[in-house]
Design a protein around this motif. Structure first.
Motif, mmCIF file in Angstrom:
data_model
loop_
_atom_site.group_PDB
_atom_site.id
_atom_site.type_symbol
_atom_site.label_atom_id
_atom_site.label_comp_id
_atom_site.label_asym_id
_atom_site.label_seq_id
_atom_site.Cartn_x
_atom_site.Cartn_y
_atom_site.Cartn_z
ATOM 1 N N GLU A 1 -3.749 14.913 -0.369
ATOM 2 C CA GLU A 1 -4.351 13.577 -0.257
ATOM 3 C C GLU A 1 -4.087 12.766 -1.519
ATOM 4 N N ILE A 2 -3.661 11.497 -1.289
ATOM 5 C CA ILE A 2 -3.427 10.568 -2.394
ATOM 6 C C ILE A 2 -4.140 9.265 -2.061
ATOM 7 N N LYS A 3 -5.173 8.915 -2.825
ATOM 8 C CA LYS A 3 -5.913 7.672 -2.578
ATOM 9 C C LYS A 3 -5.258 6.525 -3.333
ATOM 10 N N MET A 4 -5.265 5.342 -2.692
ATOM 11 C CA MET A 4 -4.660 4.161 -3.296
ATOM 12 C C MET A 4 -5.570 2.963 -3.076
ATOM 13 N N THR A 5 -5.418 1.963 -3.938
ATOM 14 C CA THR A 5 -6.152 0.702 -3.787
ATOM 15 C C THR A 5 -5.170 -0.389 -3.397
ATOM 16 N N VAL A 6 -5.573 -1.225 -2.427
ATOM 17 C CA VAL A 6 -4.692 -2.267 -1.903
ATOM 18 C C VAL A 6 -5.276 -3.633 -2.216
ATOM 19 N N SER A 7 -4.453 -4.526 -2.733
ATOM 20 C CA SER A 7 -4.918 -5.876 -3.054
ATOM 21 C C SER A 7 -4.490 -6.906 -2.018
ATOM 22 N N ALA A 8 -3.475 -6.597 -1.232
ATOM 23 C CA ALA A 8 -2.976 -7.540 -0.226
ATOM 24 C C ALA A 8 -3.969 -7.693 0.928
ATOM 25 N N LEU A 9 -3.868 -8.821 1.611
ATOM 26 C CA LEU A 9 -4.753 -9.090 2.751
ATOM 27 C C LEU A 9 -4.198 -8.562 4.058
ATOM 28 N N LYS A 10 -2.922 -8.210 4.064
ATOM 29 C CA LYS A 10 -2.276 -7.635 5.240
ATOM 30 C C LYS A 10 -1.024 -6.901 4.777
ATOM 31 N N PRO A 11 -0.427 -6.090 5.624
ATOM 32 C CA PRO A 11 0.753 -5.328 5.208
ATOM 33 C C PRO A 11 1.898 -6.248 4.787
ATOM 34 N N GLU A 12 2.591 -5.882 3.725
ATOM 35 C CA GLU A 12 3.699 -6.705 3.244
ATOM 36 C C GLU A 12 4.834 -6.808 4.250
ATOM 37 N N TRP A 13 4.999 -5.755 5.071
ATOM 38 C CA TRP A 13 6.121 -5.783 6.018
ATOM 39 C C TRP A 13 5.948 -6.860 7.094
ATOM 40 N N ILE A 14 4.719 -7.298 7.312
ATOM 41 C CA ILE A 14 4.488 -8.405 8.250
ATOM 42 C C ILE A 14 5.229 -9.654 7.773
ATOM 43 N N ASP A 15 5.300 -9.830 6.443
ATOM 44 C CA ASP A 15 5.986 -10.982 5.840
ATOM 45 C C ASP A 15 7.387 -10.611 5.356
ATOM 46 N N ASN A 16 7.960 -9.575 5.990
ATOM 47 C CA ASN A 16 9.345 -9.161 5.708
ATOM 48 C C ASN A 16 9.552 -8.688 4.277
ATOM 49 N N GLN A 17 8.535 -8.008 3.748
ATOM 50 C CA GLN A 17 8.653 -7.342 2.448
ATOM 51 C C GLN A 17 8.371 -5.851 2.661
ATOM 52 N N ILE A 18 9.315 -5.005 2.225
ATOM 53 C CA ILE A 18 9.122 -3.564 2.359
ATOM 54 C C ILE A 18 8.489 -3.048 1.076
ATOM 55 N N CYS A 19 7.270 -2.534 1.200
ATOM 56 C CA CYS A 19 6.518 -2.093 0.024
ATOM 57 C C CYS A 19 6.577 -0.570 -0.101
ATOM 58 N N PHE A 20 6.861 -0.095 -1.309
ATOM 59 C CA PHE A 20 6.952 1.340 -1.558
ATOM 60 C C PHE A 20 6.012 1.729 -2.690
ATOM 61 N N TYR A 21 5.427 2.914 -2.540
ATOM 62 C CA TYR A 21 4.553 3.438 -3.591
ATOM 63 C C TYR A 21 4.950 4.891 -3.853
ATOM 64 N N LYS A 22 5.595 5.084 -4.982
ATOM 65 C CA LYS A 22 6.042 6.417 -5.388
ATOM 66 C C LYS A 22 6.850 7.110 -4.290
ATOM 67 N N GLU A 23 7.885 6.417 -3.822
ATOM 68 C CA GLU A 23 8.765 6.969 -2.793
ATOM 69 C C GLU A 23 10.044 7.496 -3.434
ATOM 70 N N THR B 1 8.490 2.590 -6.991
ATOM 71 C CA THR B 1 7.327 1.774 -6.619
ATOM 72 C C THR B 1 7.716 0.313 -6.760
ATOM 73 N N GLY B 2 7.618 -0.427 -5.682
ATOM 74 C CA GLY B 2 8.020 -1.827 -5.710
ATOM 75 C C GLY B 2 8.261 -2.348 -4.309
ATOM 76 N N LYS B 3 8.973 -3.480 -4.231
ATOM 77 C CA LYS B 3 9.229 -4.129 -2.946
ATOM 78 C C LYS B 3 10.714 -4.419 -2.779
ATOM 79 N N LEU B 4 11.139 -4.399 -1.509
ATOM 80 C CA LEU B 4 12.488 -4.794 -1.143
ATOM 81 C C LEU B 4 12.396 -5.833 -0.030
ATOM 82 N N PRO B 5 13.298 -6.816 0.001
ATOM 83 C CA PRO B 5 13.281 -7.789 1.104
ATOM 84 C C PRO B 5 13.772 -7.138 2.400
#
Length: 299
Positions: free
Chosen positions: A212-234, A263-267
């Motif tokens: 189990e890995i707990k994370m905190t999210v600041s966005a109001l919705k998934p980034e991929w909805i707005d065509n941003q691919i979000c990665f966290y320690k991938e 960790t970051g974002k890709l278009p």
């Protein structure tokens, strides 16, 4: 009385000569004679009861209605059509429904209770419309974002775990050995193996290889909805798998470093920029072999 008896015998021509002479001399004889004259042509035929019954029955019997052949064919066709529509409706209601998002695409749709779902690339959902309000249960392969209408318990089942809510907004991702759940509104209960975790607004959890890995999210919705691919320690292979899904391409990797985490974002709508970020991060060189195939080599 005697007069009536004489009248009857006279009508039947049954008087004796003396009786006839006396009857003709009576004051009413002229009147009787006129009546006999005008009724002589009337005859009462023999009563045939069978014939009379047949006539009555024939009059009451309705004339059969003849339906043209083409009208019969139309009626049969209409009956078959109604039956076919009924069967089709029943099949749609009882048979599992499937929604998919192919590689390089996203799919948005509504469930029977107007809950909204957006499927990320390379994902699919199975559910049944029948009795949906009382059994809001679906199966997810891949990743999806949900805006659940208030109602009875809502369940998202994956091959890695289950998410249970009443009415909220959340994202579920189940790919290979990784199970991610993010709560954007309300509360969700995450079931993974024998563990149960309650998430509230802004919280998320990831299970990877049973950990189990707990994370905190600041966005109001998934980034991929707005065509941003979000990665966290991938790692790079997981990163490239997601790029393949989003752009519907094939990527070959010729590199030794496949452990470093990103960790970051890709278009998701600009392949050249995405390839440049990956190349810079991992010191690789991207080569386009064809429109849908990329090869990464070490520099």
């Amino acid at each position: 009385m005697k007069k009536d008896r004489l009248l009857a015998k006279w009508l039947n021509d049954d008087l004796s000569p003396d009786e006839l002479t006396a009857f003709e001399a009576s004051p009413d004889f002229e009147k009787y004679q006129k009546i006999k004259k005008y009724t002589a042509h009337l005859e009462a035929g023999d009563l045939d009861e069978n014939t009379m019954l047949s006539n009555i029955l024939s009059q009451k019997k309705a004339t059969p209605k003849v339906v043209p052949l083409y009208q019969k064919w139309i009626l049969k066709a209409a009956a078959i059509l109604v039956l076919a529509l009924g069967i089709t409706f029943a099949m749609k209601a009882f048979m599992p429904q499937t929604e998919t998002a192919d590689f390089g695409k996203k799919t948005a749709f509504s469930l029977p209770d107007n809950s909204e779902v957006v499927l990320n690339s390379g994902s699919e959902i199975h559910y049944k419309k029948w009795n949906w309000d009382n059994n809001r249960h679906l199966e997810l392969k891949g990743e999806a974002y949900f805006k659940v209408a208030k109602g009875r318990k809502f369940e998202v089942q994956t091959n890695l775990g289950k998410v249970t809510v009443l009415g909220t907004q959340f994202n579920v991702k189940a790919r290979k050995n990784k199970f991610d759940v993010v709560c954007y509104e309300g509360r969700v209960k995450v079931t993974y193996s024998n563990a149960e975790i309650l998430l509230t607004h802004g919280q998320s959890v990831r299970f990877e290889n049973g950990k189990e890995i707990k994370m905190t999210v600041s966005a109001l919705k998934p980034e991929w909805i707005d065509n941003q691919i979000c990665f966290y320690k991938e790692n790079i292979r997981a990163l490239l798998d997601e790029v393949e899904r989003q752009y519907n391409i094939k990527i070959d990797l010729n590199a030794k470093d496949t452990v470093s985490l990103f960790t970051g974002k890709l278009p998701a709508k600009d392949l050249n920029t995405a390839l440049q970020i990956i190349s810079t991060t991992y010191h690789l060189e991207a080569k386009k072999v064809s429109n849908n195939k990329i090869i990464f080599d070490e520099k």
